[in-house]
Write a protein that holds these residues in place. Structure first.
Motif, PDB file in Angstrom:
ATOM      1  N   THR A   1     -42.863  24.943  18.514  1.00  0.00           N
ATOM      2  CA  THR A   1     -44.033  25.658  18.863  1.00  0.00           C
ATOM      3  C   THR A   1     -45.124  24.773  19.158  1.00  0.00           C
ATOM      4  O   THR A   1     -46.019  24.036  18.469  1.00  0.00           O
ATOM      5  CB  THR A   1     -44.352  26.488  17.723  1.00  0.00           C
ATOM      6  N   ALA A   2     -45.220  24.328  20.455  1.00  0.00           N
ATOM      7  CA  ALA A   2     -46.121  23.295  21.024  1.00  0.00           C
ATOM      8  C   ALA A   2     -47.485  23.729  21.637  1.00  0.00           C
ATOM      9  O   ALA A   2     -48.509  22.937  21.971  1.00  0.00           O
ATOM     10  CB  ALA A   2     -45.323  22.399  21.784  1.00  0.00           C
ATOM     11  N   VAL A   3     -47.491  25.070  22.128  1.00  0.00           N
ATOM     12  CA  VAL A   3     -48.535  25.617  23.054  1.00  0.00           C
ATOM     13  C   VAL A   3     -49.760  25.446  22.154  1.00  0.00           C
ATOM     14  O   VAL A   3     -49.761  25.666  20.816  1.00  0.00           O
ATOM     15  CB  VAL A   3     -48.341  27.003  23.260  1.00  0.00           C
ATOM     16  N   GLY A   4     -50.950  25.190  22.783  1.00  0.00           N
ATOM     17  CA  GLY A   4     -52.255  24.977  22.148  1.00  0.00           C
ATOM     18  C   GLY A   4     -52.474  23.475  21.929  1.00  0.00           C
ATOM     19  O   GLY A   4     -53.555  23.062  21.753  1.00  0.00           O
TER      20      GLY A   4
ATOM     21  N   ASP B   1     -41.041  30.124  28.951  1.00  0.00           N
ATOM     22  CA  ASP B   1     -40.788  29.196  27.836  1.00  0.00           C
ATOM     23  C   ASP B   1     -41.878  29.145  26.746  1.00  0.00           C
ATOM     24  O   ASP B   1     -41.822  28.132  26.037  1.00  0.00           O
ATOM     25  CB  ASP B   1     -40.546  27.595  28.559  1.00  0.00           C
ATOM     26  N   TYR B   2     -42.554  30.163  26.341  1.00  0.00           N
ATOM     27  CA  TYR B   2     -43.462  30.126  25.449  1.00  0.00           C
ATOM     28  C   TYR B   2     -42.712  30.112  24.123  1.00  0.00           C
ATOM     29  O   TYR B   2     -42.003  30.697  24.032  1.00  0.00           O
ATOM     30  CB  TYR B   2     -44.346  31.267  25.526  1.00  0.00           C
ATOM     31  N   PRO B   3     -42.881  29.373  23.014  1.00  0.00           N
ATOM     32  CA  PRO B   3     -44.227  28.258  22.635  1.00  0.00           C
ATOM     33  C   PRO B   3     -43.809  26.898  22.892  1.00  0.00           C
ATOM     34  O   PRO B   3     -44.343  26.086  22.228  1.00  0.00           O
ATOM     35  CB  PRO B   3     -44.516  28.791  21.288  1.00  0.00           C
ATOM     36  N   HIS B   4     -42.706  26.703  23.822  1.00  0.00           N
ATOM     37  CA  HIS B   4     -42.015  25.300  23.749  1.00  0.00           C
ATOM     38  C   HIS B   4     -43.045  24.159  24.396  1.00  0.00           C
ATOM     39  O   HIS B   4     -43.791  24.693  25.303  1.00  0.00           O
ATOM     40  CB  HIS B   4     -40.684  25.357  24.372  1.00  0.00           C
ATOM     41  N   SER B   5     -42.589  22.917  24.300  1.00  0.00           N
ATOM     42  CA  SER B   5     -43.292  22.004  25.033  1.00  0.00           C
ATOM     43  C   SER B   5     -43.242  21.888  26.527  1.00  0.00           C
ATOM     44  O   SER B   5     -44.347  21.541  27.015  1.00  0.00           O
ATOM     45  CB  SER B   5     -43.154  20.681  24.335  1.00  0.00           C
ATOM     46  N   ASP B   6     -42.170  22.587  26.985  1.00  0.00           N
ATOM     47  CA  ASP B   6     -41.930  22.573  28.391  1.00  0.00           C
ATOM     48  C   ASP B   6     -43.040  23.589  28.905  1.00  0.00           C
ATOM     49  O   ASP B   6     -42.981  24.013  30.225  1.00  0.00           O
ATOM     50  CB  ASP B   6     -40.645  22.800  28.816  1.00  0.00           C
ATOM     51  N   SER B   7     -43.423  24.755  28.081  1.00  0.00           N
ATOM     52  CA  SER B   7     -44.045  25.948  28.563  1.00  0.00           C
ATOM     53  C   SER B   7     -45.253  25.569  29.333  1.00  0.00           C
ATOM     54  O   SER B   7     -45.856  24.813  29.375  1.00  0.00           O
ATOM     55  CB  SER B   7     -44.502  26.699  27.539  1.00  0.00           C
TER      56      SER B   7
END
Length: 412
Positions: free
Chosen positions: A82-85, A356-362
């Motif tokens: 979970t990278a989003v944000g 692709d939320y919330p992955h780093s590629d999103s």
């Protein structure tokens, strides 16, 4: 185009809340079922496509994280889950707690709010702790508990994650017990009876020690999918073996070639004869991108035309692979300008959009802007089809793009 269509993402992810299995399994499994423990990290590596975390004991030094504990498995939540944000420089391979992640990762109201920020109407979500097709339970020792855990996850997915609070905007994707095709078929039918039209599966089952699709071992499962209109969704990494070149290759190598397993898998399916035997069967490749597809179809057609007599497919593959692709296969992308420039060689009806939320590629919260930039050369009706129309058709959604099962389908 003046107004970009509201997105239906066919590849997002959920981070399961701590209580998913605790609340749904018999009390006798309290000490063995999946559960969250907060503990320090002793060591963590990710080389050659292999993720290897080591959980520390109470009192050990090291960053604290929330770990899923199940039988002998110790699996931490990480920033990559979970990278989003976070900024790109903040996205590192490190353990985290639920408090350190964006709430939309695991909470329905916050997920819907984040979807609104990203011009997303509806989303299909893959698992995190079970892994992309339930490999965690396939590898378990206690098969009775594993089967209950698969069913518990599916009940949570349908009744809670995609339940009334989601208002039809979250689309269920369920798991099956991969170790038994008969049980898998029964689980497909159980969930189809409550409106589910997507099931997770492995891109390359032999990598999990399971039969390939070239034999008849999966036929009960495939027949159930065919008869219920359930699409088989295969995410990159659903074979538990990400592409890499060596044991010491950095993660960036595998990240660059993640599409490779999808490529191998699609050739398997096109030359397996399964689409001839199960004419209603459809498959999709989540996060595989689409730019590689035209050449593979060209090469597969050439092999089928020139080498089918000795290539072992003459009796079971009766049409060119490109024709089978057109009727049965969907490629999914979130950032693939090259593929979109070659859309005519793929087919607008065979492409689905994702965030692709919330992955780093999103691409969150810029999925609309990315889509506008990469699809600006396409006619409005083609953009509409890619961004939502194909998903509505393959996932059995309402005309408005909502899931209508289990209390869903209300206004968005």
């Amino acid at each position: 185009m003046e107004t970009f269509p509201r997105i239906i993402s066919v590849d997002d992810h959920t981070v399961e809340p701590p209580q998913v299995w605790r609340d749904r399994l018999p009390s006798k499994y309290r000490d063995t079922a999946p559960r969250i423990v907060r503990a320090p990290l002793k060591d963590l590596t990710f080389l050659g496509g292999r993720f290897a975390p080591v959980m520390g004991a109470p009192g050990d030094e090291g960053p604290l994280g929330d770990w899923w504990v199940y039988e002998d498995l110790r699996r931490p939540l990480t920033r990559l889950d979970t990278a989003v944000g976070c900024t790109r420089d903040e996205i590192k391979l490190e353990v985290i707690t639920y408090e350190q992640m964006r709430p939309g990762s695991y909470s329905v109201p916050e997920r819907l709010a984040d979807m609104d920020l990203n011009h997303v109407q509806s989303a299909l979500c893959f698992p995190t702790f079970p892994r992309f097709c339930g490999q965690t339970f396939t590898e378990a020792k206690d098969r009775e508990l594993a089967l209950l855990a698969v069913r518990a996850y599916n009940d949570w997915m349908v009744e809670e994650w995609c339940g009334p609070k989601a208002r039809g905007r979250l689309i269920p994707l369920t798991l099956v017990p991969l170790w038994d095709a008969g049980l898998a078929a029964a689980e497909v039918r159980r969930n189809a009876d409550r409106g589910v039209r997507a099931v997770a599966f492995s891109e390359i089952p032999p990598f999990l020690g399971l039969p390939s699709i070239h034999g008849d071992g999966w036929d009960p499962f495939l027949r159930a999918c065919d008869e219920t209109g359930t699409v088989i969704a295969m995410h990159i990494g659903s074979s538990s073996k990400m592409p890499s070149t060596s044991a010491d290759a950095p993660p960036a190598v595998g990240s660059t070639i993640t599409f490779a397993n999808c490529c191998f898998s699609m050739v398997d399916w096109l030359l397996s004869g399964k689409f001839e035997r199960f004419p209603g069967l459809r498959i999709m490749y989540a996060e595989g991108q689409i730019g590689w597809i035209p050449y593979i179809l060209e090469r597969a057609d050439t092999v089928w035309e020139e080498n089918r007599a000795w290539g072992g497919v003459a009796e079971k593959v009766l049409r060119p692979p490109s024709e089978l692709f057109a009727g049965h296969v969907y490629g999914c992308f979130f950032d693939d300008a090259f593929g979109l420039r070659n859309l005519d060689a793929i087919g607008a009806g065979n492409v689905l959009y994702e965030t692709d939320y919330p992955h780093s590629d999103s691409t969150w919260p810029r999925s609309r802007e990315v889509g506008e930039a990469q699809m600006g050369h396409l006619p409005d009706e083609v953009v509409e089809r890619i961004v939502r129309g194909n998903a509505i058709e393959v996932l059995g959604l309402t005309a408005e793009g909502l899931w209508a099962g289990a209390g869903g389908g209300a206004g968005a």
